[in-house]
Design a protein around this motif. Structure first.
Motif, mmCIF file in Angstrom:
data_model
loop_
_atom_site.group_PDB
_atom_site.id
_atom_site.type_symbol
_atom_site.label_atom_id
_atom_site.label_comp_id
_atom_site.label_asym_id
_atom_site.label_seq_id
_atom_site.Cartn_x
_atom_site.Cartn_y
_atom_site.Cartn_z
ATOM 1 N N GLY A 63 0.852 -1.294 0.150
ATOM 2 C CA GLY A 63 -0.088 -0.042 -0.012
ATOM 3 C C GLY A 63 0.860 1.248 -0.071
ATOM 4 N N GLU A 64 1.975 1.156 0.876
ATOM 5 C CA GLU A 64 2.646 2.276 0.934
ATOM 6 C C GLU A 64 3.395 2.749 -0.462
ATOM 7 O OE1 GLU A 64 6.456 3.720 3.840
ATOM 8 O OE2 GLU A 64 5.372 2.327 4.467
ATOM 9 N N SER A 65 4.027 1.666 -1.108
ATOM 10 C CA SER A 65 4.445 2.149 -2.385
ATOM 11 C C SER A 65 3.648 2.585 -3.462
ATOM 12 C CB SER A 65 5.130 0.637 -3.001
ATOM 13 O OG SER A 65 4.032 -0.265 -3.138
ATOM 14 N N LEU A 66 2.218 2.561 -3.203
ATOM 15 C CA LEU A 66 1.345 3.248 -4.167
ATOM 16 C C LEU A 66 1.208 4.796 -4.111
ATOM 17 C CD1 LEU A 66 -0.929 0.218 -4.449
ATOM 18 C CD2 LEU A 66 0.209 1.069 -6.311
ATOM 19 N N ALA A 67 1.860 5.333 -3.182
ATOM 20 C CA ALA A 67 1.466 6.689 -2.664
ATOM 21 C C ALA A 67 1.589 7.676 -3.783
ATOM 22 C CB ALA A 67 2.233 7.001 -1.528
ATOM 23 N N GLN A 68 2.671 7.634 -4.542
ATOM 24 C CA GLN A 68 2.928 8.489 -5.580
ATOM 25 C C GLN A 68 1.866 8.480 -6.772
ATOM 26 O OE1 GLN A 68 4.945 11.298 -5.498
ATOM 27 N NE2 GLN A 68 5.194 10.457 -3.377
ATOM 28 N N PRO A 69 1.540 7.210 -7.384
ATOM 29 C CA PRO A 69 0.625 7.064 -8.347
ATOM 30 C C PRO A 69 -0.740 7.514 -8.065
ATOM 31 C CG PRO A 69 1.419 4.878 -7.741
ATOM 32 C CD PRO A 69 2.279 6.040 -7.155
ATOM 33 N N ILE A 70 -1.065 7.501 -6.526
ATOM 34 C CA ILE A 70 -2.497 7.700 -6.286
ATOM 35 C C ILE A 70 -2.526 9.382 -6.145
ATOM 36 C CG2 ILE A 70 -4.049 7.962 -4.247
ATOM 37 C CD1 ILE A 70 -2.874 5.065 -3.463
ATOM 38 N N LEU A 71 -1.291 10.064 -5.579
ATOM 39 C CA LEU A 71 -1.395 11.433 -5.500
ATOM 40 C C LEU A 71 -1.437 11.930 -7.023
ATOM 41 C CD1 LEU A 71 1.432 12.045 -2.955
ATOM 42 C CD2 LEU A 71 -1.001 12.462 -2.511
ATOM 43 N N LYS A 72 -0.923 11.512 -7.874
ATOM 44 C CA LYS A 72 -0.918 11.667 -9.295
ATOM 45 C C LYS A 72 -2.456 11.740 -9.833
ATOM 46 C CE LYS A 72 0.855 10.805 -13.826
ATOM 47 N NZ LYS A 72 1.860 9.914 -14.564
ATOM 48 N N ALA A 73 -3.007 10.825 -9.453
ATOM 49 C CA ALA A 73 -4.467 10.305 -9.935
ATOM 50 C C ALA A 73 -5.442 11.337 -9.338
ATOM 51 C CB ALA A 73 -4.750 9.090 -9.463
ATOM 52 N N ILE A 74 -4.953 11.904 -8.352
ATOM 53 C CA ILE A 74 -6.082 12.912 -7.607
ATOM 54 C C ILE A 74 -5.485 14.532 -7.738
ATOM 55 C CG2 ILE A 74 -6.802 11.403 -6.045
ATOM 56 C CD1 ILE A 74 -5.139 12.798 -3.760
ATOM 57 N N ASP A 75 -4.424 14.702 -8.600
ATOM 58 C CA ASP A 75 -3.620 15.921 -8.863
ATOM 59 C C ASP A 75 -3.332 16.595 -7.467
ATOM 60 O OD1 ASP A 75 -3.983 15.887 -11.596
ATOM 61 O OD2 ASP A 75 -6.325 16.403 -11.209
ATOM 62 N N ASN A 76 -2.879 15.653 -6.443
ATOM 63 C CA ASN A 76 -2.217 16.121 -5.220
ATOM 64 C C ASN A 76 -3.206 16.891 -4.417
ATOM 65 O OD1 ASN A 76 0.558 15.104 -5.200
ATOM 66 N ND2 ASN A 76 0.441 16.376 -6.985
ATOM 67 N N ASP A 77 -4.660 16.627 -4.594
ATOM 68 C CA ASP A 77 -5.671 17.440 -3.983
ATOM 69 C C ASP A 77 -6.062 16.608 -2.540
ATOM 70 O OD1 ASP A 77 -7.681 19.105 -3.141
ATOM 71 O OD2 ASP A 77 -9.066 18.793 -4.914
ATOM 72 N N ILE A 78 -5.365 16.464 -1.679
ATOM 73 C CA ILE A 78 -5.398 15.976 -0.441
ATOM 74 C C ILE A 78 -6.710 16.371 0.342
ATOM 75 C CG2 ILE A 78 -4.732 15.182 1.688
ATOM 76 C CD1 ILE A 78 -3.156 13.738 -0.411
ATOM 77 N N GLU A 79 -6.656 17.918 0.466
ATOM 78 C CA GLU A 79 -7.995 18.315 1.002
ATOM 79 C C GLU A 79 -9.117 18.028 0.632
ATOM 80 O OE1 GLU A 79 -9.638 22.780 1.916
ATOM 81 O OE2 GLU A 79 -7.652 22.688 0.966
#
Length: 599
Positions: free
Chosen positions: A334-350
Motif C-alpha cells: 500500500g505504501e509504495s502506491l502513494a505517488q501514483p495515487i497522488l498523481k491520480a487526484i492531482d495532489n488534492d488531499i484536502e
C-alpha cells in the motif's frame, strides 16, 4: 489454496488426560487449526484419525467429510455427538475411550477444500483413503496442490496396468503413492523374510524399516505443479512434503509432546500459544517424516530448485494478515502506491476521502495512508465508505452464481463524503482480477455518493495470466487485463499480432511440455501498464456512472520489493515456475482464440 493441518501426539493419551484434563487435547488443537484456516477453503472439509496399536478386529482409521461452508462445525458437531452418546465410565476412562470412541487417536489429518477444477461432490473432499488389509499399506492423503500434468500421470499409471477411477489429480496422487508404497513394502518383505519366519515379526520389522522418503521420491519425480502433501499410514507413520519450487507453503512446530503442521504460521502460533521463532518453514523439496515411534526426521525428496517460486498472490490475497511478515508486506504494498495515487487526484488531499474495499485490503490501506502522509506531510481524510454485507468472495464462487452475487455484496456509508462532485474518492483493494464486482456493484454504489472522481487502487499488479497451481483462474477471457489488451490491439489495427500468437501457440500444441514457450506474453508487449489500466477503467465503468474513474495498479517491481522472498509472479508476468504452466497457458489461449474459452 486449500488448507492442511496435521497433529501427531508424541505421548500416550493418558498423558494429556493427566496434564491437560482431557485426552481430547489433540482433537481440540485440530479444531483450532482448521477453524483458523477457514479462509483457505469454504467448499468442504475433512478430518481423519489413526489410532495406534489397535488390536485386530478393531477399527483403527476414522474419517469424516462434509461439503459446504459450515463443514468444520458439522464435522466436530458429529464427533461431539458420538462422544456424548458414550457412558460416563467410557468417557472418563482413556483406554475405553480409545477403544470405543471414533476419534480418540494419536494422529490427525485435517483439510479445508478450495476447488480449482470445477469438480464437486463429497468424493472430492480430502482426506482421501486407500484401504488395505495390511495397515502398512493403508494410506490417508490430503494436500494443498494442483498438478499441471494430470494426463501424463494418468497415462503412466494405466500403462503399468492400473485402472484409476478418476482423472482428478488427488486420485492420481493417491494411486501413484499407493503403488509405490506397495512396492516398498514388498521390497522390505523380501529382505526381512530371509531373516525371520514369524509373519507377525516380519510385519513389525517392515513397519520399523519402511523407507517413507523412498516411495514418496519414486512417485513425486513425475509430478509437475505446486503442492504440499500430508499422509498417514495405517500403522502410524506420517509425513508431509513440499514441492521443490516452494510454490505452496507449509509450517511446523515440534515439542516433546506434539508435532503440528499447517499451511500458515500464525495459525500454529495461536493454536499452540507459541512464538513465531518456534515455528519453522518446511523447505522446498523437503519431507518431514514422523515414524510410529515418534521419531521425527527430515529428508530431501527432490533438491530445491535454483530459483524458488513461492507464490506472491497467496501472500497478497489468501494468507492470514496476522502473520508478522505478511502484515509488513501488505503494508509495504500500500505504501509504495502513494505517488501514483497522488498523481491520480492531482495532489488534492484536502478534497479527497480515502477508504478500502473490505476486508482483506485493510492492511494495505494502512500502508497507503502512511505513504501518502509521509509524502504530503498533511493529515488525510479517512472514512469507512464501503460495507461488505455478504462474507463471500465472488471470484471463488461458481460462474453461475458470481454475476448475481456481485450486485449484492457491498453497500455504502451515506454521508461519508461531501456530495455534489466536491470530493475525490480513493478506495484500495487487494486485487482486481475479473472486474465483475467493480462493474456490477462497487462503482455503481460509489457513484451514489456523487464523488468528483473515483480512483480504485489494486495493491497487486494486473492479473494477466491464468494460474494452474492453486487458484481457480484458468481461462484467458476471465481477466479484465487480457480483455483490455485485446481491445487495444483491435482498436489500433493490430489484429495480426493476436493471429500470430495463436499460430505460434497452435504450432507447439503437441510438443512435450518442456519445449512449450509462453507466447501469450506478446499480447501485452505493445502497451504500458498505464495504457492497459486506462482501458480496463473504460471497460468496467457502467454507463450510469457520471464521474471519471481511474484504476491504479501495483507494479511487478513494487510487488517484489514488498515480498522479496516470494518471487512467484506468474499471474502477473507469465513466468510460469514449471513447464506444465506454459503448456496450459498455451492451451488456454488456443481455446480463447477458437471460441472454446468455457471448456
Amino acid at each position: 489454496m486449500c488448507g492442511i493441518a496435521m497433529v501427531r501426539l508424541l505421548k500416550p493419551l493418558d498423558y494429556y488426560q493427566e496434564k491437560y484434563g482431557t485426552w481430547q487435547y489433540g482433537l481440540q488443537k485440530m479444531y483450532l487449526l482448521m477453524e483458523k484456516q477457514h479462509n483457505r477453503g469454504q467448499e468442504g472439509a475433512g478430518l481423519a484419525t489413526v489410532k495406534l496399536d489397535m488390536p485386530a478386529g478393531e477399527e483403527y482409521i476414522w474419517r469424516e467429510r462434509v461439503e459446504g461452508k459450515n463443514a468444520i462445525q458439522e464435522i466436530f458437531a458429529t464427533i461431539n455427538k458420538k462422544m456424548s452418546n458414550a457412558t460416563a465410565d467410557v468417557y472418563r476412562n482413556v483406554a475405553k475411550s480409545k477403544e470405543e470412541l471414533p476419534f480418540a487417536g494419536e494422529l490427525y489429518l485435517g483439510h479445508l477444500r478450495y476447488s480449482t477444477t470445477g469438480r464437486s461432490g463429497l468424493s472430492y473432499v480430502h482426506p482421501f483413503l486407500r484401504r488395505h488389509n495390511w495397515k502398512n499399506r493403508t494410506l490417508v492423503l490430503a494436500g494443498n496442490f494442483n498438478l499441471t500434468n494430470v494426463d501424463e500421470l494418468f497415462d503412466h499409471l494405466t500403462l503399468k496396468g492400473q485402472h484409476p477411477r478418476d482423472k482428478g489429480d488427488t486420485f492420481l496422487m493417491l494411486e501413484s503413492l499407493g503403488f509405490q508404497l506397495d512396492q516398498e513394502v514388498q521390497k522390505e518383505y523380501d529382505i526381512i523374510k530371509k531373516r525371520y519366519s514369524n509373519d507377525l515379526v516380519i510385519t513389525q520389522k517392515i513397519e520399523e524399516n519402511l523407507d517413507i522418503a523412498s516411495f514418496i521420491r519414486k512417485s513425486e519425480k513425475m509430478w509437475d505443479g505446486g503442492y504440499v502433501i500430508c499422509g498417514m499410514l495405517g500403522h502410524g507413520d506420517s509425513f508431509v512434503f513440499r514441492d521443490p519450487k516452494g510454490i505452496r507453503p507449509a509450517f511446523y512446530y515440534i515439542s516433546d509432546e506434539i508435532v503440528v503442521t499447517a499451511s500458515e504460521r500464525p495459525v500454529i502460533q495461536t493454536a499452540m500459544n507459541v512464538k513465531e521463532e518456534d515455528i519453522k518453514e518446511l523447505q522446498p523439496g523437503e519431507a518431514m517424516i514422523i515414524k510410529k515411534d515418534g521419531t521425527v526426521k527430515f529428508e530431501t525428496i527432490r533438491s530445491a530448485a535454483p530459483e524458488l517460486a513461492k507464490c506472491s498472490f497467496e501472500r497478497i490475497y489468501f494468507s492470514r494478515g496476522s502473520d508478522i511478515d505478511i502484515y509488513r508486506e501488505r503494508k509495504q504494498l500500500g505504501e509504495s502506491l502513494a505517488q501514483p495515487i497522488l498523481k491520480a487526484i492531482d495532489n488534492d488531499i484536502e478534497n479527497t476521502v480515502f477508504s478500502f474495499i473490505p476486508n482483506t485490503a485493510e492492511v494495505a490501506f494502512y500502508g497507503m495512508k502512511d505513504g501518502i502522509k509521509a509524502s504530503t506531510k498533511v493529515p488525510i481524510r479517512v472514512e469507512k465508505v464501503l460495507i461488505k454485507d455478504i462474507k463471500l468472495r465472488t471470484f471463488i464462487s461458481s460462474n453461475n452464481e458470481r454475476d448475481d452475487l456481485a450486485t449484492h455484496v457491498y453497500d455504502v456509508t451515506y454521508g461519508s463524503i461531501r456530495r455534489g462532485k466536491v470530493d475525490n474518492l480513493v478506495c484500495i483493494d487487494d486485487s482486481i482480477v475479473r472486474g465483475t464486482t467493480l462493474k456490477q456493484s462497487i462503482l455503481k454504489i460509489l457513484n451514489r455518493l456523487e464523488p468528483k472522481k473515483i480512483v480504485i487502487v489494486s495493491s497487486s499488479p494486473q492479473v494477466r495470466f491464468p494460474d494452474y497451481y492453486g487458484i481457480d483462474m484458468a481461462r484467458m477471457n476471465e481477466f479484465c487485463a487480457f480483455r483490455a489488451a485485446i481491445e487495444l490491439l483491435k482498436e489500433s489495427g493490430r489484429q495480426s499480432l493476436i493471429d500470430a500468437v495463436y499460430h505460434k501457440s497452435k504450432a507447439q500444441e503437441n510438443l512435450p511440455k518442456e519445449q512449450v514457450v509462453n507466447y501469450v506474453t506478446e499480447i501485452y508487449e505493445p502497451f504500458t501498464q498505464d495504457e492497459i489500466s486506462k482501458k480496463i477503467a473504460e471497460m468496467l465503468t457502467p454507463g450510469d456512472v457520471n464521474c471519471p474513474v481511474e484504476l491504479v495498479y501495483q507494479t511487478i517491481d513494487g510487488l517484489h520489493k514488498a515480498c522479496p522472498n516470494h518471487t512467484g509472479d506468474w499471474y502477473f508476468s507469465g513466468n510460469y515456475p514449471t513447464p506444465g504452466g506454459n503448456r496450459l497457458v498455451n492451451k488456454a489461449f488456443i481455446n480463447y482464440y477458437e471460441g472454446r474459452d468455457n471448456n
